[in-house]
Design a protein around this motif. Structure first.
Motif, PDB file in Angstrom:
ATOM      1  N   PRO A   3       0.836  -1.210   0.000  1.00  0.00           N
ATOM      2  CA  PRO A   3       0.000   0.000   0.000  1.00  0.00           C
ATOM      3  C   PRO A   3       0.866   1.253   0.000  1.00  0.00           C
ATOM      4  CG  PRO A   3      -0.025  -1.065   2.153  1.00  0.00           C
ATOM      5  CD  PRO A   3       0.682  -1.994   1.222  1.00  0.00           C
ATOM      6  N   PRO A   4       0.336   2.376  -0.471  1.00  0.00           N
ATOM      7  CA  PRO A   4       1.113   3.612  -0.512  1.00  0.00           C
ATOM      8  C   PRO A   4       1.386   4.144   0.891  1.00  0.00           C
ATOM      9  CG  PRO A   4      -1.162   4.030  -1.107  1.00  0.00           C
ATOM     10  CD  PRO A   4      -1.016   2.552  -0.985  1.00  0.00           C
ATOM     11  N   SER A   5       2.644   4.280   1.240  1.00  0.00           N
ATOM     12  CA  SER A   5       3.098   4.788   2.543  1.00  0.00           C
ATOM     13  C   SER A   5       2.204   4.264   3.662  1.00  0.00           C
ATOM     14  CB  SER A   5       3.158   6.321   2.529  1.00  0.00           C
ATOM     15  OG  SER A   5       1.880   6.864   2.272  1.00  0.00           O
ATOM     16  N   SER A   6       1.683   5.139   4.508  1.00  0.00           N
ATOM     17  CA  SER A   6       0.790   4.743   5.594  1.00  0.00           C
ATOM     18  C   SER A   6      -0.635   5.155   5.256  1.00  0.00           C
ATOM     19  CB  SER A   6       1.225   5.401   6.907  1.00  0.00           C
ATOM     20  OG  SER A   6       2.530   4.992   7.268  1.00  0.00           O
ATOM     21  N   LEU A   7      -1.531   4.188   5.176  1.00  0.00           N
ATOM     22  CA  LEU A   7      -2.914   4.506   4.872  1.00  0.00           C
ATOM     23  C   LEU A   7      -3.522   5.338   5.998  1.00  0.00           C
ATOM     24  CD1 LEU A   7      -4.064   1.017   3.526  1.00  0.00           C
ATOM     25  CD2 LEU A   7      -3.635   3.082   2.184  1.00  0.00           C
ATOM     26  N   PHE A   8      -4.431   6.229   5.629  1.00  0.00           N
ATOM     27  CA  PHE A   8      -5.129   7.094   6.573  1.00  0.00           C
ATOM     28  C   PHE A   8      -4.142   7.884   7.437  1.00  0.00           C
ATOM     29  CE2 PHE A   8      -7.922   3.467   5.660  1.00  0.00           C
ATOM     30  CZ  PHE A   8      -8.976   4.143   5.071  1.00  0.00           C
ATOM     31  N   ASP A   9      -3.139   8.433   6.763  1.00  0.00           N
ATOM     32  CA  ASP A   9      -2.142   9.263   7.449  1.00  0.00           C
ATOM     33  C   ASP A   9      -2.366  10.746   7.201  1.00  0.00           C
ATOM     34  OD1 ASP A   9      -1.512   9.411   4.789  1.00  0.00           O
ATOM     35  OD2 ASP A   9       0.608   8.886   5.013  1.00  0.00           O
ATOM     36  N   GLY A  10      -3.531  11.091   6.664  1.00  0.00           N
ATOM     37  CA  GLY A  10      -3.835  12.481   6.351  1.00  0.00           C
ATOM     38  C   GLY A  10      -3.646  12.832   4.892  1.00  0.00           C
ATOM     39  N   THR A  11      -3.020  11.934   4.131  1.00  0.00           N
ATOM     40  CA  THR A  11      -2.846  12.160   2.694  1.00  0.00           C
ATOM     41  C   THR A  11      -4.167  11.906   1.976  1.00  0.00           C
ATOM     42  OG1 THR A  11      -0.538  11.442   2.810  1.00  0.00           O
ATOM     43  CG2 THR A  11      -1.573  11.452   0.630  1.00  0.00           C
ATOM     44  N   THR A  12      -4.518  12.793   1.063  1.00  0.00           N
ATOM     45  CA  THR A  12      -5.702  12.586   0.234  1.00  0.00           C
ATOM     46  C   THR A  12      -5.299  11.791  -1.000  1.00  0.00           C
ATOM     47  OG1 THR A  12      -6.678  14.662   0.997  1.00  0.00           O
ATOM     48  CG2 THR A  12      -7.575  13.715  -1.017  1.00  0.00           C
ATOM     49  N   ARG A  13      -5.956  10.661  -1.224  1.00  0.00           N
ATOM     50  CA  ARG A  13      -5.590   9.774  -2.327  1.00  0.00           C
ATOM     51  C   ARG A  13      -6.807   9.458  -3.187  1.00  0.00           C
ATOM     52  NH1 ARG A  13      -2.869   7.527   2.253  1.00  0.00           N
ATOM     53  NH2 ARG A  13      -0.593   7.681   2.049  1.00  0.00           N
ATOM     54  N   LEU A  14      -6.601   9.499  -4.499  1.00  0.00           N
ATOM     55  CA  LEU A  14      -7.631   9.112  -5.455  1.00  0.00           C
ATOM     56  C   LEU A  14      -7.226   7.788  -6.075  1.00  0.00           C
ATOM     57  CD1 LEU A  14     -10.152   9.566  -7.194  1.00  0.00           C
ATOM     58  CD2 LEU A  14      -8.726  10.946  -8.738  1.00  0.00           C
ATOM     59  N   TYR A  15      -8.008   6.745  -5.822  1.00  0.00           N
ATOM     60  CA  TYR A  15      -7.748   5.410  -6.359  1.00  0.00           C
ATOM     61  C   TYR A  15      -8.526   5.257  -7.662  1.00  0.00           C
ATOM     62  CZ  TYR A  15      -5.957   4.459  -1.668  1.00  0.00           C
ATOM     63  OH  TYR A  15      -5.250   4.498  -0.491  1.00  0.00           O
TER      64      TYR A  15
ATOM     65  N   GLY B  88      -6.676  21.728 -10.693  1.00  0.00           N
ATOM     66  CA  GLY B  88      -5.290  21.970 -10.324  1.00  0.00           C
ATOM     67  C   GLY B  88      -4.888  21.337  -9.007  1.00  0.00           C
ATOM     68  N   LEU B  89      -5.412  20.143  -8.739  1.00  0.00           N
ATOM     69  CA  LEU B  89      -5.194  19.499  -7.439  1.00  0.00           C
ATOM     70  C   LEU B  89      -4.175  18.361  -7.499  1.00  0.00           C
ATOM     71  CD1 LEU B  89      -8.946  19.388  -6.357  1.00  0.00           C
ATOM     72  CD2 LEU B  89      -7.178  20.946  -5.500  1.00  0.00           C
ATOM     73  N   GLN B  90      -3.307  18.397  -8.510  1.00  0.00           N
ATOM     74  CA  GLN B  90      -2.341  17.309  -8.653  1.00  0.00           C
ATOM     75  C   GLN B  90      -1.440  17.155  -7.436  1.00  0.00           C
ATOM     76  OE1 GLN B  90      -3.216  19.506 -10.950  1.00  0.00           O
ATOM     77  NE2 GLN B  90      -3.094  18.708 -13.032  1.00  0.00           N
ATOM     78  N   GLU B  91      -1.143  18.258  -6.763  1.00  0.00           N
ATOM     79  CA  GLU B  91      -0.291  18.189  -5.584  1.00  0.00           C
ATOM     80  C   GLU B  91      -1.094  18.007  -4.303  1.00  0.00           C
ATOM     81  OE1 GLU B  91       2.976  18.040  -5.731  1.00  0.00           O
ATOM     82  OE2 GLU B  91       2.826  18.129  -7.915  1.00  0.00           O
ATOM     83  N   LYS B  92      -2.403  18.148  -4.377  1.00  0.00           N
ATOM     84  CA  LYS B  92      -3.264  18.014  -3.203  1.00  0.00           C
ATOM     85  C   LYS B  92      -3.867  16.618  -3.090  1.00  0.00           C
ATOM     86  CE  LYS B  92      -3.089  22.448  -2.020  1.00  0.00           C
ATOM     87  NZ  LYS B  92      -2.547  22.944  -0.729  1.00  0.00           N
ATOM     88  N   ILE B  93      -4.096  15.985  -4.232  1.00  0.00           N
ATOM     89  CA  ILE B  93      -4.721  14.663  -4.251  1.00  0.00           C
ATOM     90  C   ILE B  93      -3.782  13.697  -4.969  1.00  0.00           C
ATOM     91  CG2 ILE B  93      -6.704  13.302  -4.997  1.00  0.00           C
ATOM     92  CD1 ILE B  93      -8.378  15.822  -4.951  1.00  0.00           C
ATOM     93  N   GLU B  94      -3.230  12.768  -4.241  1.00  0.00           N
ATOM     94  CA  GLU B  94      -2.291  11.792  -4.806  1.00  0.00           C
ATOM     95  C   GLU B  94      -3.042  10.767  -5.650  1.00  0.00           C
ATOM     96  OE1 GLU B  94       0.636   8.201  -3.208  1.00  0.00           O
ATOM     97  OE2 GLU B  94       0.164   9.886  -1.886  1.00  0.00           O
ATOM     98  N   LEU B  95      -2.528  10.490  -6.836  1.00  0.00           N
ATOM     99  CA  LEU B  95      -3.136   9.522  -7.738  1.00  0.00           C
ATOM    100  C   LEU B  95      -2.589   8.131  -7.428  1.00  0.00           C
ATOM    101  CD1 LEU B  95      -5.104   9.799 -10.214  1.00  0.00           C
ATOM    102  CD2 LEU B  95      -3.069   9.547 -11.654  1.00  0.00           C
TER     103      LEU B  95
ATOM    104  N   LYS C   8     -13.831  -1.611  -5.793  1.00  0.00           N
ATOM    105  CA  LYS C   8     -14.031  -0.986  -7.092  1.00  0.00           C
ATOM    106  C   LYS C   8     -13.290   0.338  -7.140  1.00  0.00           C
ATOM    107  CE  LYS C   8     -18.730  -2.865  -7.428  1.00  0.00           C
ATOM    108  NZ  LYS C   8     -20.169  -2.513  -7.587  1.00  0.00           N
ATOM    109  N   VAL C   9     -13.226   0.920  -8.325  1.00  0.00           N
ATOM    110  CA  VAL C   9     -12.719   2.274  -8.494  1.00  0.00           C
ATOM    111  C   VAL C   9     -13.782   3.072  -9.238  1.00  0.00           C
ATOM    112  CG1 VAL C   9     -10.281   1.637  -8.463  1.00  0.00           C
ATOM    113  CG2 VAL C   9     -11.492   1.664 -10.643  1.00  0.00           C
ATOM    114  N   PRO C  10     -13.824   4.383  -9.002  1.00  0.00           N
ATOM    115  CA  PRO C  10     -12.911   5.192  -8.209  1.00  0.00           C
ATOM    116  C   PRO C  10     -13.295   5.205  -6.735  1.00  0.00           C
ATOM    117  CG  PRO C  10     -14.546   6.613  -9.183  1.00  0.00           C
ATOM    118  CD  PRO C  10     -14.845   5.217  -9.697  1.00  0.00           C
ATOM    119  N   SER C  11     -12.336   5.598  -5.911  1.00  0.00           N
ATOM    120  CA  SER C  11     -12.612   5.913  -4.510  1.00  0.00           C
ATOM    121  C   SER C  11     -11.657   7.020  -4.087  1.00  0.00           C
ATOM    122  CB  SER C  11     -12.466   4.680  -3.615  1.00  0.00           C
ATOM    123  OG  SER C  11     -11.114   4.291  -3.502  1.00  0.00           O
TER     124      SER C  11
END
Length: 289
Positions: free
Chosen positions: A73-85, A104-111, A132-135
């Motif tokens: 999984p990407p780094s630590s889940l539910f660590d405050g990072t906003t992620r788009l799956y 313009g949220l490329q730096e705010k929402i991790e893909l 499923k995706v998206p989430s």
């Protein structure tokens, strides 16, 4: 209704035709952020549609690799990072991806792309039980359903507004609701008479004639355009290839809309090679059971 999970696994409602899985506007957007996405390179043959047909250009895209069953999984889940799956192949996920980019949220929402054919078990077990995706992972909750997510991102994040708040709001909601009917009507014609699909595209042509201050559904670019774009991107080359049917023939407003969409930077990076889309749809809709 939005499908939402908290860290403890709370569950809300589920609406149809908003996710991808496998069996197991009031404001004109006049600028876009061009933040670079990181990690591996991806090369796509990007279609640019004009009234005379397809013209292909090679566009280099820097996108994260799809995560598989062997990926942690990407780094630590539910660590405050906003992620788009998402999945790069899923039109529903593409809606949310486009919204993220356009605002313009490329730096705010991790893909975080997921390989739907070989998805990691942690995604279902720890992130999104529907698998499923998206989430969207945001504020220690995970939400799903593409139409809900594009609205959520538009209202909960900075960037240009992509949905009307005035008299056009009700009409915009009607157009969003019609996307399911549009999809089912066109798909039902794949193995039969294309005339039925023509009625759906005629409806879009009529709707696009309502406003004269821009090529988009509400005149100005909005979530409505984002909701339809991934499907028209797939339907157009498929119907040309399989039915020899040009959806823009006799529909100048639809042709202008397609050209207008191809000028939206936040959409461009999400597009796939039309040949790949055609082959995918052939396998999905025309293969013998």
């Amino acid at each position: 209704m939005t499908l939402l999970f908290s860290v403890s696994g709370g569950m809300g409602g589920l609406s149809a035709f908003s996710t991808c899985s496998l069996p197991s506007i009031s404001t004109t957007v006049t600028h876009f952020h061009n933040n670079k996405l990181r990690l591996q390179r991806r090369f796509n043959s990007v279609p640019i549609v004009s009234m005379t047909g397809w013209v292909k250009e090679e566009q280099e895209q820097i996108l994260p690799p799809s995560l598989t069953s062997t990926s942690p999984p990407p780094s630590s889940l539910f660590d405050g990072t906003t992620r788009l799956y998402i999945s790069y192949k899923c039109p529903y996920a593409q809606r949310v991806w486009i919204t993220r980019n356009t605002k313009g949220l490329q730096e705010k929402i991790e893909l975080v792309p997921i390989d739907l054919k070989d998805r990691p078990s942690w995604y279902k077990d720890k992130v999104y039980p529907p698998n499923k995706v998206p989430s969207l992972e945001h504020n220690n909750e995970v939400r799903g359903e593409s139409l809900d997510l594009i609205k959520y991102i538009d209202t909960h994040f900075e960037g240009p507004s992509l949905f009307p708040t005035g008299p056009d709001k009700e009409f915009a909601e009607e157009l969003l609701s019609y996307t399911n009917t549009f999809y089912k009507t066109v798909v039902s014609s794949f193995k039969g008479d294309v005339t039925e699909a023509g009625t759906a595209f005629d409806y879009l042509e009529t709707v696009l004639s309502k406003y004269d201050h821009g090529p988009f559904f509400l005149g100005q670019f909005s979530l409505v355009d984002i909701a339809y774009a991934p499907f028209i991107e797939r339907f157009q080359p498929f119907l040309i290839d399989v039915k020899n049917y040009d959806i823009t023939m006799g529909r100048p407003k639809l042709a202008a809309w397609i050209e207008g969409m191809n000028n939206i930077e936040g959409y461009k990076i999400t597009r796939s090679d039309p040949k790949e889309l055609v082959e995918s749809y052939k396998k999905r809709f025309l293969a013998n059971p």
